[in-house]
Design a protein around this motif. Structure first.
Motif, PDB file in Angstrom:
ATOM      1  N   ALA A 121      72.956 136.816  62.051  1.00  0.00           N
ATOM      2  CA  ALA A 121      74.113 137.669  61.756  1.00  0.00           C
ATOM      3  C   ALA A 121      73.728 138.737  60.739  1.00  0.00           C
ATOM      4  O   ALA A 121      73.034 138.462  59.765  1.00  0.00           O
ATOM      5  N   GLY A 122      74.175 139.966  61.019  1.00  0.00           N
ATOM      6  CA  GLY A 122      73.921 141.079  60.125  1.00  0.00           C
ATOM      7  C   GLY A 122      72.611 141.800  60.342  1.00  0.00           C
ATOM      8  O   GLY A 122      72.279 142.720  59.597  1.00  0.00           O
ATOM      9  N   GLN A 123      71.868 141.415  61.389  1.00  0.00           N
ATOM     10  CA  GLN A 123      70.554 142.027  61.575  1.00  0.00           C
ATOM     11  C   GLN A 123      70.373 142.733  62.921  1.00  0.00           C
ATOM     12  O   GLN A 123      69.260 143.062  63.294  1.00  0.00           O
ATOM     13  N   ALA A 124      71.450 143.014  63.616  1.00  0.00           N
ATOM     14  CA  ALA A 124      71.333 143.711  64.898  1.00  0.00           C
ATOM     15  C   ALA A 124      71.411 145.226  64.743  1.00  0.00           C
ATOM     16  O   ALA A 124      71.125 145.957  65.677  1.00  0.00           O
ATOM     17  N   GLU A 125      71.776 145.702  63.573  1.00  0.00           N
ATOM     18  CA  GLU A 125      71.943 147.135  63.361  1.00  0.00           C
ATOM     19  C   GLU A 125      70.803 147.688  62.516  1.00  0.00           C
ATOM     20  O   GLU A 125      70.284 147.004  61.638  1.00  0.00           O
ATOM     21  N   LEU A 133      69.664 151.423  60.380  1.00  0.00           N
ATOM     22  CA  LEU A 133      70.132 152.716  59.902  1.00  0.00           C
ATOM     23  C   LEU A 133      69.359 153.821  60.614  1.00  0.00           C
ATOM     24  O   LEU A 133      68.153 153.701  60.820  1.00  0.00           O
ATOM     25  N   ILE A 134      70.066 154.869  60.991  1.00  0.00           N
ATOM     26  CA  ILE A 134      69.421 156.014  61.621  1.00  0.00           C
ATOM     27  C   ILE A 134      69.901 157.281  60.914  1.00  0.00           C
ATOM     28  O   ILE A 134      70.961 157.291  60.289  1.00  0.00           O
ATOM     29  N   SER A 135      69.099 158.316  60.988  1.00  0.00           N
ATOM     30  CA  SER A 135      69.517 159.601  60.435  1.00  0.00           C
ATOM     31  C   SER A 135      69.228 160.681  61.467  1.00  0.00           C
ATOM     32  O   SER A 135      68.245 160.612  62.194  1.00  0.00           O
ATOM     33  N   THR A 136      70.112 161.645  61.513  1.00  0.00           N
ATOM     34  CA  THR A 136      69.955 162.791  62.386  1.00  0.00           C
ATOM     35  C   THR A 136      69.854 164.020  61.500  1.00  0.00           C
ATOM     36  O   THR A 136      70.674 164.219  60.598  1.00  0.00           O
ATOM     37  N   ARG A 137      68.841 164.836  61.760  1.00  0.00           N
ATOM     38  CA  ARG A 137      68.606 166.028  60.947  1.00  0.00           C
ATOM     39  C   ARG A 137      68.996 167.266  61.741  1.00  0.00           C
ATOM     40  O   ARG A 137      68.602 167.425  62.892  1.00  0.00           O
ATOM     41  N   THR A 138      69.779 168.135  61.117  1.00  0.00           N
ATOM     42  CA  THR A 138      70.095 169.424  61.727  1.00  0.00           C
ATOM     43  C   THR A 138      69.631 170.518  60.769  1.00  0.00           C
ATOM     44  O   THR A 138      69.679 170.357  59.540  1.00  0.00           O
ATOM     45  N   ARG A 139      69.193 171.604  61.347  1.00  0.00           N
ATOM     46  CA  ARG A 139      68.691 172.724  60.546  1.00  0.00           C
ATOM     47  C   ARG A 139      69.378 173.995  61.019  1.00  0.00           C
ATOM     48  O   ARG A 139      69.348 174.325  62.193  1.00  0.00           O
ATOM     49  N   ASN A 140      69.982 174.705  60.090  1.00  0.00           N
ATOM     50  CA  ASN A 140      70.683 175.944  60.399  1.00  0.00           C
ATOM     51  C   ASN A 140      70.093 177.045  59.521  1.00  0.00           C
ATOM     52  O   ASN A 140      70.199 176.991  58.303  1.00  0.00           O
ATOM     53  N   TYR A 171      71.524 166.059  56.828  1.00  0.00           N
ATOM     54  CA  TYR A 171      71.232 164.744  57.382  1.00  0.00           C
ATOM     55  C   TYR A 171      72.543 163.988  57.561  1.00  0.00           C
ATOM     56  O   TYR A 171      73.362 163.939  56.650  1.00  0.00           O
ATOM     57  N   VAL A 172      72.724 163.417  58.725  1.00  0.00           N
ATOM     58  CA  VAL A 172      73.889 162.583  58.998  1.00  0.00           C
ATOM     59  C   VAL A 172      73.366 161.170  59.215  1.00  0.00           C
ATOM     60  O   VAL A 172      72.464 160.942  60.033  1.00  0.00           O
ATOM     61  N   TYR A 173      73.914 160.231  58.485  1.00  0.00           N
ATOM     62  CA  TYR A 173      73.457 158.850  58.550  1.00  0.00           C
ATOM     63  C   TYR A 173      74.445 157.983  59.318  1.00  0.00           C
ATOM     64  O   TYR A 173      75.646 158.211  59.270  1.00  0.00           O
ATOM     65  N   GLY A 174      73.920 157.020  60.009  1.00  0.00           N
ATOM     66  CA  GLY A 174      74.751 156.092  60.756  1.00  0.00           C
ATOM     67  C   GLY A 174      73.949 154.841  61.073  1.00  0.00           C
ATOM     68  O   GLY A 174      72.897 154.594  60.478  1.00  0.00           O
ATOM     69  N   SER A 175      74.432 154.070  62.006  1.00  0.00           N
ATOM     70  CA  SER A 175      73.702 152.872  62.414  1.00  0.00           C
ATOM     71  C   SER A 175      73.820 152.716  63.918  1.00  0.00           C
ATOM     72  O   SER A 175      74.720 153.265  64.552  1.00  0.00           O
ATOM     73  N   GLU A 176      72.880 151.992  64.482  1.00  0.00           N
ATOM     74  CA  GLU A 176      72.925 151.675  65.900  1.00  0.00           C
ATOM     75  C   GLU A 176      72.312 150.308  66.121  1.00  0.00           C
ATOM     76  O   GLU A 176      71.494 149.843  65.335  1.00  0.00           O
ATOM     77  N   ASN A 177      72.708 149.680  67.205  1.00  0.00           N
ATOM     78  CA  ASN A 177      72.153 148.385  67.577  1.00  0.00           C
ATOM     79  C   ASN A 177      70.687 148.575  67.915  1.00  0.00           C
ATOM     80  O   ASN A 177      70.322 149.496  68.646  1.00  0.00           O
ATOM     81  N   ILE A 178      69.822 147.702  67.396  1.00  0.00           N
ATOM     82  CA  ILE A 178      68.384 147.857  67.617  1.00  0.00           C
ATOM     83  C   ILE A 178      68.009 147.738  69.087  1.00  0.00           C
ATOM     84  O   ILE A 178      66.956 148.215  69.505  1.00  0.00           O
ATOM     85  N   GLY A 179      68.875 147.163  69.889  1.00  0.00           N
ATOM     86  CA  GLY A 179      68.579 147.024  71.310  1.00  0.00           C
ATOM     87  C   GLY A 179      68.824 148.285  72.110  1.00  0.00           C
ATOM     88  O   GLY A 179      68.264 148.448  73.202  1.00  0.00           O
TER      89      GLY A 179
END
Length: 102
Positions: A36-40, A42-49, A63-71
């Motif tokens: 439990a608690g280990q399926a996610e 952290l990911i970051s998305t970088r945008t440049r303007n 940078y926008v940070y979020g999470s996703e399932n490792i699968g």
């Protein structure tokens, strides 16, 4: 599944869950159980303007940070379980029950 099984039936935390999920997938797994608690992850998305003013280029990086399932990127179903009861429940809910080997 990966993780230690404690005397009370709970599943202990693991290190490198993404790498273990990759190895399971490479070995033919379709479902991977993690503590439990280990399926996610952290990911970051970088945008440049960038814009040019008076010959000077100014760029703003966000940078926008979020999470996703490792699968998700592995095309693997990753399910969190907290104890042996959770493992049994996942197994019972599978439409086609794979053979279990130890």
């Amino acid at each position: 599944i990966t993780g230690t099984i404690r005397e009370d039936g709970s599943i202990g935390q693991i290190g490198a869950p993404l790498e273990k999920a990759k190895a399971a997938r490479d070995d033919g797994a379709e479902i991977f159980l993690v503590p439990a608690g280990q399926a996610e992850q952290l990911i970051s998305t970088r945008t440049r303007n960038c814009s040019v003013t008076d010959g000077i280029t100014i760029c703003r990086v966000r940078y926008v940070y979020g999470s996703e399932n490792i699968g998700n990127p592995l095309n693997l179903t990753v399910i969190e379980v907290k104890d042996l009861g959770g493992i049994i429940e996942v197994y019972r809910n599978q439409s086609s029950k794979p053979d279990i080997s130890v």
